[in-house]
Design an enzyme around this catalytic site. Structure first.
Site, PDB file in Angstrom:
ATOM      1  N   SER A  18       8.984  -5.955  -8.210  1.00  0.00           N
ATOM      2  CA  SER A  18       9.872  -4.821  -8.104  1.00  0.00           C
ATOM      3  C   SER A  18      10.837  -4.858  -9.238  1.00  0.00           C
ATOM      4  CB  SER A  18      10.528  -4.496  -6.668  1.00  0.00           C
ATOM      5  OG  SER A  18      11.664  -3.629  -7.027  1.00  0.00           O
ATOM      6  N   LYS A  69       7.471   3.865   3.663  1.00  0.00           N
ATOM      7  CA  LYS A  69       8.087   5.010   3.621  1.00  0.00           C
ATOM      8  C   LYS A  69       7.972   5.904   4.570  1.00  0.00           C
ATOM      9  CE  LYS A  69       7.974   5.153  -1.454  1.00  0.00           C
ATOM     10  NZ  LYS A  69       7.513   5.863  -2.852  1.00  0.00           N
ATOM     11  N   ASN A  90      12.419   7.506   0.855  1.00  0.00           N
ATOM     12  CA  ASN A  90      12.320   6.265  -0.018  1.00  0.00           C
ATOM     13  C   ASN A  90      14.145   5.686  -0.347  1.00  0.00           C
ATOM     14  OD1 ASN A  90      13.821   8.185  -1.886  1.00  0.00           O
ATOM     15  ND2 ASN A  90      12.625   7.136  -3.665  1.00  0.00           N
ATOM     16  N   ASP A 105      11.774  10.575  -4.758  1.00  0.00           N
ATOM     17  CA  ASP A 105      11.034  10.344  -5.837  1.00  0.00           C
ATOM     18  C   ASP A 105      10.315  11.655  -6.597  1.00  0.00           C
ATOM     19  OD1 ASP A 105      10.108   7.798  -5.174  1.00  0.00           O
ATOM     20  OD2 ASP A 105       8.768   8.054  -3.322  1.00  0.00           O
ATOM     21  N   GLY A 132      -1.655  10.680  -0.104  1.00  0.00           N
ATOM     22  CA  GLY A 132      -0.767   9.764   0.570  1.00  0.00           C
ATOM     23  C   GLY A 132       0.549  10.018   0.563  1.00  0.00           C
ATOM     24  N   ALA A 134       2.810   8.852  -1.551  1.00  0.00           N
ATOM     25  CA  ALA A 134       3.174   9.260  -3.137  1.00  0.00           C
ATOM     26  C   ALA A 134       3.280  10.745  -3.135  1.00  0.00           C
ATOM     27  CB  ALA A 134       2.484   8.560  -4.053  1.00  0.00           C
TER      28      ALA A 134
HETATM   29  P1  ATR Z   1       0.700   5.757  -1.351  1.00  0.00           P
HETATM   30  O1  ATR Z   1       1.867   5.765  -0.155  1.00  0.00           O
HETATM   31  O2  ATR Z   1       0.978   5.052  -2.419  1.00  0.00           O
HETATM   32  O3  ATR Z   1       0.326   7.266  -1.511  1.00  0.00           O
HETATM   33  P2  ATR Z   1      -1.373   5.940   0.621  1.00  0.00           P
HETATM   34  O4  ATR Z   1      -0.742   6.578   1.713  1.00  0.00           O
HETATM   35  O5  ATR Z   1      -2.287   4.688   1.144  1.00  0.00           O
HETATM   36  O6  ATR Z   1      -0.442   5.122  -0.263  1.00  0.00           O
HETATM   37  O7  ATR Z   1      -2.284   6.855  -0.219  1.00  0.00           O
HETATM   38  C1  ATR Z   1      -3.211   6.236  -1.034  1.00  0.00           C
HETATM   39  C2  ATR Z   1      -3.868   7.489  -1.584  1.00  0.00           C
HETATM   40  O8  ATR Z   1      -4.993   7.079  -2.790  1.00  0.00           O
HETATM   41  C3  ATR Z   1      -4.807   8.518  -0.903  1.00  0.00           C
HETATM   42  O9  ATR Z   1      -4.743   9.482  -1.485  1.00  0.00           O
HETATM   43  C4  ATR Z   1      -6.284   7.619  -1.304  1.00  0.00           C
HETATM   44  O10 ATR Z   1      -7.357   8.433  -0.897  1.00  0.00           O
HETATM   45  P3  ATR Z   1      -7.848   8.433   0.871  1.00  0.00           P
HETATM   46  O11 ATR Z   1      -7.002   9.535   1.400  1.00  0.00           O
HETATM   47  O12 ATR Z   1      -9.165   9.230   0.546  1.00  0.00           O
HETATM   48  O13 ATR Z   1      -7.825   7.080   1.043  1.00  0.00           O
HETATM   49  C5  ATR Z   1      -5.920   7.326  -2.646  1.00  0.00           C
HETATM   50  N1  ATR Z   1      -7.054   6.440  -3.117  1.00  0.00           N
HETATM   51  C6  ATR Z   1      -7.082   5.091  -3.091  1.00  0.00           C
HETATM   52  N2  ATR Z   1      -7.998   4.372  -3.386  1.00  0.00           N
HETATM   53  C7  ATR Z   1      -8.741   5.415  -4.181  1.00  0.00           C
HETATM   54  C8  ATR Z   1      -9.813   5.384  -5.124  1.00  0.00           C
HETATM   55  N3  ATR Z   1     -10.399   4.172  -5.500  1.00  0.00           N
HETATM   56  N4  ATR Z   1     -10.052   6.535  -5.664  1.00  0.00           N
HETATM   57  C9  ATR Z   1      -9.664   7.863  -5.214  1.00  0.00           C
HETATM   58  N5  ATR Z   1      -8.530   7.703  -4.578  1.00  0.00           N
HETATM   59  C10 ATR Z   1      -7.996   6.599  -4.070  1.00  0.00           C
END
Ligand code: ATR
Length: 276
Positions: A18, A69, A90, A105, A132, A134
């Site tokens: 971080s 979060k 956040n 964010d 997700g 973010a």
């Molecule tokens: P964050 O809080 O960082 O957004 P998260 O809630 O786990 O983490 O969300 C991760 C996001 O990245 C999701 O939109 C996920 O897609 P899914 O909803 O289909 O899981 C996406 N993601 C993760 N790995 C991926 C990959 N290899 N290709 C495309 N999208 C991906």
């Protein structure tokens, strides 16, 4: 008697990489504020206990990063309207009346794009990739800038559709899967996926970025991410990483805690120098 220094921290898992302690130390020095800010590694499932303990020992504020979060959203006693809708927090502010939750964010991303890089979001066709935590944090601030169109595309299309329903009253927003993007073009693509964890770029169709369009990766690392490398091969006008957003969201949090807004430009510059 020595004066007690106000305590702040960032909680996440993992947390060792971080940049937040460094950013807040630079803000504190610049604004002449005396504060203690450290990074705390929290076990999965242990956020509420760790945050309660921190507050109980007189902690004044927390930054919260992945994967907590949503836990922070549940933990807060009081939410700003934007954090309420985002379903993710956040920044926590420990006050006499309870713990306030905010999401800085989205404002951080918008400020980095519009102020630091002079990109006008109004009237643009914007694609947010990922649905997700973010992505949730940035949709409302992006829609408030009045893009001509905002599309959320996700590997799991249902989640993108859910987000479109959740935020759809705020502007022209739709949700879809990656295949549905074939034939569409955007002026700006924001990568909000965690695909980099697998050292991959989200599988976007060819020509989805208009020639000269901009790409923004919300993640930040020492080297360009797979998404940034993909963007460089797409004739992008600019390819940006999330360092500016990281510093801007921290500045928003600092202002909420301390009532003073630090100058972000020298801090972004200092972090770039260290990273290069
Ligand atoms: P964050 O809080 O960082 O957004 P998260 O809630 O786990 O983490 O969300 C991760 C996001 O990245 C999701 O939109 C996920 O897609 P899914 O909803 O289909 O899981 C996406 N993601 C993760 N790995 C991926 C990959 N290899 N290709 C495309 N999208 C991906």
């Amino acid at each position: 008697m020595t004066k007690k220094i106000d305590r702040y921290a960032v909680m996440g898992n993992p947390i060792d990489h971080s940049q937040s302690p460094r950013i807040h130390a630079l803000f504190a020095a610049q604004t002449g504020q005396a504060l203690d800010y450290r990074a705390i590694l929290v076990e999965r499932g242990g956020f509420a206990e760790a945050a309660r303990d921190f507050g109980g020992r007189g902690g004044r504020g927390l930054n919260v990063t992945a994967p907590f979060k949503q836990d922070a959203w549940v933990f807060a006693d009081l939410l700003s309207a934007a954090a309420e809708r985002a379903g993710a927090v956040n920044t926590l502010i420990f006050e006499a009346g309870g713990v306030r939750g905010e999401n800085t964010d989205g404002p951080g991303l918008v400020r980095d794009l519009t102020v630091n890089h002079g990109y006008p979001l109004a009237g643009q066709r914007i694609l947010v990739v990922g649905a997700g935590g973010a992505a949730r944090g940035i949709l409302q601030p992006l829609l408030l800038e009045k893009p001509s169109q905002l599309v959320v595309a996700n590997r799991t299309s249902e989640t993108a559709l859910e987000l479109a329903l959740r935020f759809g009253d705020l502007g022209r927003l739709s949700g879809c899967g990656f295949h549905d993007l074939v034939g569409q073009q955007f002026d700006l693509i924001v990568n909000a996926t965690a695909a980099w964890v697998e050292d991959a770029a989200p599988p976007l169709p060819e020509n989805v970025l208009v020639s000269g369009g901009w790409c923004y990766d919300m993640s930040y690392g020492k080297r360009p991410s797979p998404f940034m490398r993909w963007a460089q091969g797409c004739n992008a006008g600019r390819v940006l990483d999330g360092l500016g957003m990281l510093v801007e969201q921290a500045a928003e949090a600092f202002q909420l805690w301390r009532g003073v807004r630090p100058d972000t430009a020298p801090v972004i510059e200092a972090l770039r120098e260290v990273g290069s």
